[in-house]
Design a protein around this motif. Structure first.
Motif, PDB file in Angstrom:
ATOM      1  N   ARG A 177       0.820  -1.208   0.000  1.00  0.00           N
ATOM      2  CA  ARG A 177       0.000   0.000   0.000  1.00  0.00           C
ATOM      3  C   ARG A 177       0.860   1.267   0.000  1.00  0.00           C
ATOM      4  N   ALA A 178       1.937   1.257   0.747  1.00  0.00           N
ATOM      5  CA  ALA A 178       2.797   2.450   0.802  1.00  0.00           C
ATOM      6  C   ALA A 178       3.391   2.758  -0.559  1.00  0.00           C
ATOM      7  N   ASP A 179       3.756   1.724  -1.327  1.00  0.00           N
ATOM      8  CA  ASP A 179       4.303   1.941  -2.669  1.00  0.00           C
ATOM      9  C   ASP A 179       3.275   2.609  -3.575  1.00  0.00           C
ATOM     10  N   ILE A 180       2.023   2.187  -3.441  1.00  0.00           N
ATOM     11  CA  ILE A 180       0.950   2.712  -4.288  1.00  0.00           C
ATOM     12  C   ILE A 180       0.613   4.142  -3.898  1.00  0.00           C
ATOM     13  N   GLU A 181       0.507   4.401  -2.595  1.00  0.00           N
ATOM     14  CA  GLU A 181       0.124   5.728  -2.107  1.00  0.00           C
ATOM     15  C   GLU A 181       1.085   6.816  -2.563  1.00  0.00           C
ATOM     16  N   GLN A 182       2.360   6.509  -2.598  1.00  0.00           N
ATOM     17  CA  GLN A 182       3.369   7.530  -2.890  1.00  0.00           C
ATOM     18  C   GLN A 182       3.218   8.133  -4.280  1.00  0.00           C
ATOM     19  N   LYS A 183       2.628   7.391  -5.225  1.00  0.00           N
ATOM     20  CA  LYS A 183       2.507   7.870  -6.603  1.00  0.00           C
ATOM     21  C   LYS A 183       1.076   8.225  -6.982  1.00  0.00           C
ATOM     22  N   ASN A 184       0.146   8.028  -6.084  1.00  0.00           N
ATOM     23  CA  ASN A 184      -1.271   8.127  -6.432  1.00  0.00           C
ATOM     24  C   ASN A 184      -1.773   9.567  -6.305  1.00  0.00           C
TER      25      ASN A 184
END
Length: 716
Positions: A51-58
């Motif tokens: 989730r942290a990987d996704i949040e950073q670019k969203n």
């Protein structure tokens, strides 16, 4: 097959480190998706995003753009910004061959087999984890994985209540507003999560506007050995069409022009739009049956409805089944008109799995049973020279598709550090089409039975792991392929995939090398050949292949600097290919034979890199780089019909603020295409013979130059 040798080693990776080092969380995912994901020791090539990987670019871009740093991925956008209609290719494999599941439930459109993420705007804000498998991968539900798999999970357990408001704004009047709420655990057993999202953009391409709305709701009950989860989500999109691309001449002088709606005299037609809504309902039951034994079943229902509207100039009444009106005693045979091409569809079924995990043995038996009902129809809603009724329906074609899959997966520890893997899948498809818009008399009623075995071996000792696997995949043709004609029906495609990999994951670094050979039989490709109604159709090619190596890794350089990168090198060839070109001088088509050429949209080099700097606490500066080599627009490997290679760099700054009464405030700013490159990752071409020479016309989908997004997220 020609021999290819690579004289390059790259110490690189697909993602950045978490503070505690890279950690594979595959086995921590909910049971709904565990059956269809590749586990830690499974002998397949995979990338896991938390989730942290996704949040950073969203910040509002569609899901493919959030996966842009995954090895061998190439993304494109109709509107030029990553908002609205977007596309993704993995190892040159297009979206119709990429299996996509949401919580283990198939997402690919049953007929086109593509995945239209625009129908699920901001779905990434509800994604807890994503796994991308390159190659055939492990058995899944739905459309056959024919080169890649994207497996998404939304399920996450939040024990404490939370509230989150995320807003971002950027170039081309792009807005993203997201509200997320969670109840935390209520009465020991229940949790509830809610999301509301709104995304709007004017687009880089002229009039390529997007108006995207979505919601997500999930409630979970867990008590003892029993769990039940209900999830519903929906997306509604209204986008001004930008799927025509632009000519080579306009690319040089007017790269933001949009031809959609320009058949209307004067100003472009204001409502040349695509309009679609898709509602999803999922209900899962999980039951622990004993030590190491877990049963999961889920039922789902998806309802879609929508249309795209077009202004068409000088069309014959006869072609739309309309009588010719009489004006001042003279029959009028043609008119300008506005038409809507509709699709209403339903998709429902059941997925299930029985999983056993104990003492060196992991076994799963699972599958799915699904049914699709699609109603294709078209309405004329206005005619300049009049028509006898307010709305006229000129075609109405139905389609039905039944799909049943069962698979068995068995991973067994054979000896110290050695693990064997067996995966056997049986899939049956029954597909009936009641005519086509341009060919209403052509009916299709086909049935397929596919057996897809997969075998592999894994060696793991400490932080080092090596694997080898061989997999077979088969899939049925798409809806458009069947329109080729009653006597020219396409054959199913078959793929054999050999994967060899070695990787090491340590606290301060990781690296990995994957080699693969993907051999296709009867791959369907565009050759320029026309079908019974004069449209270009895909044709089975007997032999083609992809051969490549993927290098990846990451390193923590200092306490405040991390670097990661990946590089994919490949050779992608179609053998004994025949091109068909329309002969405008003499009628019919001319043919040209090619011995071995590059497969279209398969760059030989794709690379990504990411540098993360954290000079002070709570501040991060990230530089992203992406290189994509030359892509050919067709299978003739002619430089004049290709997309230039490109390198694009993005820069992001993130800062977290801790305040009394708030969990966190996150500020983020990102500049896309920092170097202001004028590049085109997608396009198409067609050729014709006239004046004793071949003329090729190329069309491109240009991307925006330097642009930005800035956002603030408040977490309570």
């Amino acid at each position: 097959m020609k021999r290819i040798t690579f004289f390059l080693f790259l110490f690189s990776s697909s993602g950045a480190f978490a503070q505690e080092g890279l950690q594979d969380t595959t086995e921590l995912v909910p049971v709904e998706v565990r059956a269809t994901r590749a586990g830690t020791k499974a002998p397949f090539t995979k990338t896991n995003l938390k989730r942290a990987d996704i949040e950073q670019k969203n910040l509002g871009q569609d899901l493919p753009y959030l996966l842009n740093q995954v090895p061998a991925v190439v993304v494109a956008s109709d509107a030029g910004t990553g908002v609205g209609y977007t596309g993704i290719r993995i190892r040159g494999t297009d979206a119709t061959r990429i299996n996509v599941t949401l919580n283990g439930i198939p997402f690919n459109d049953a007929e086109s087999q593509g995945s239209f993420f625009v129908n699920l705007p901001d779905f990434a804000s509800s994604a807890a984890s994503i796994q991308v498998q390159r190659g055939v991968g492990t058995s899944s539900n739905g459309a056959g994985a024919f080169g890649a798999t994207i497996n998404m999970s939304t399920a996450e357990d939040n024990e404490l209540p939370y509230a989150e408001l995320a807003n971002s704004y950027g170039s081309f009047n792009t807005w993203k507003n997201t509200l997320r709420l969670g109840s935390g655990v209520i009465g020991k057993y229940f949790t509830t999560d809610v999301r509301l999202s709104n995304i709007t953009s004017d687009g880089y391409v002229d009039r390529a506007t997007s108006d995207l709305k979505s919601y997500y709701f999930a409630t979970n009950f867990e008590k003892g050995n029993t769990g039940m989860r209900f999830i519903t989500f929906s997306g509604r999109e209204k986008t001004y069409q930008a799927w025509n691309g632009i000519s080579e001449a306009d690319l040089k002088t007017n790269r933001r022009i949009n031809y959609s709606g320009m058949e209307k005299p004067g100003t472009p037609y204001h409502n040349e739009t695509d309009n679609y809504r898709q509602d999803h309902y999922q209900l899962f039951l999980t039951q622990k049956l004993g030590t190491g034994l877990l049963f999961n079943t889920g039922i789902f229902y998806v309802k879609g409805r929508g249309y795209y509207e077009q202004y068409k100039a000088d069309r014959d009444y006869e072609d739309y089944g309309l009588p010719n009106p009489t004006v001042e005693g003279t029959a009028v045979t043609s008119t300008d008109l506005v038409r809507q091409l509709w699709l209403k569809n339903e998709y429902y079924g059941n997925v299930f799995s029985l999983q056993y995990n104990r003492a060196g043995t992991e076994a799963t038996f699972g599958g799915s049973v699904t049914k699709y009902i699609g109603n294709h129809f078209g309405d004329v809603i206005w005619a300049k020279n009049g028509m006898p009724e307010p709305t006229h329906r000129w075609y109405n074609n139905d389609a039905w598709k039944n799909d049943a899959t069962v698979y068995g997966k068995w991973q067994q520890q054979l000896a110290a550090n050695w693990y064997g893997y067996t995966d056997l899948q049986l899939r049956t498809v029954r597909y009936r089409i009641d005519g086509f818009r341009e060919n209403p008399a052509l009916g299709v009623n086909n049935q397929y039975l596919f057996f897809n075995p997969k075998l592999g071996l894994t060696y793991q000792k400490g932080s080092l792991m090596g694997y080898a696997s061989y997999s077979i995949a088969q899939k049925e043709p798409n809806r458009d392929d069947f329109e080729t004609g009653a006597e020219q029906q396409p054959r199913p495609e078959k793929l054999g995939d050999l994967e060899l990999g070695i990787e090491q994951k340590a606290k301060n670094y990781n690296w990995g090398i994957t080699g693969y050979y993907m051999h296709y039989k009867d791959q369907l490709v565009l050759t320029g050949q026309i079908n019974d109604v004069g449209a270009y159709t895909r044709t089975n090619i007997k032999e083609s292949y992809r051969l490549g190596v993927e290098l990846q890794g990451a390193a923590r350089l200092t306490n405040w600097a991390q670097i990661s990168a990946n590089l994919a090198l490949s050779r992608n060839k179609v053998q004994n290919f025949t091109e068909f070109v329309d002969d405008f001088d003499n009628g019919g088509q001319k043919t040209t034979a090619y011995n071995e050429t590059d497969i279209a949209f398969s760059p030989r080099v794709v690379g990504g890199a990411q540098l993360t700097l954290t000079p002070v606490k709570d501040l991060a500066v990230v530089i992203f780089g992406k290189h994509v080599g030359r892509q050919y627009l067709d299978n003739t490997q002619q430089r004049s019909r290709s997309l230039e290679g490109f390198f694009v760099a993005d820069a992001q700054v993130r800062y977290a603020i801790k305040m009394a009464g708030l969990k966190e405030i996150n500020l983020v700013g990102q500049v896309y295409n920092v170097l202001d490159k004028m590049y085109t990752p997608n396009g198409y071409t067609f050729s014709y013979f006239t004046g004793n020479a071949v003329t090729s016309e190329n069309y491109y989908f240009p991307m925006a130059g330097r642009n930005f997004m800035a956002g603030v997220t408040i977490k309570l």
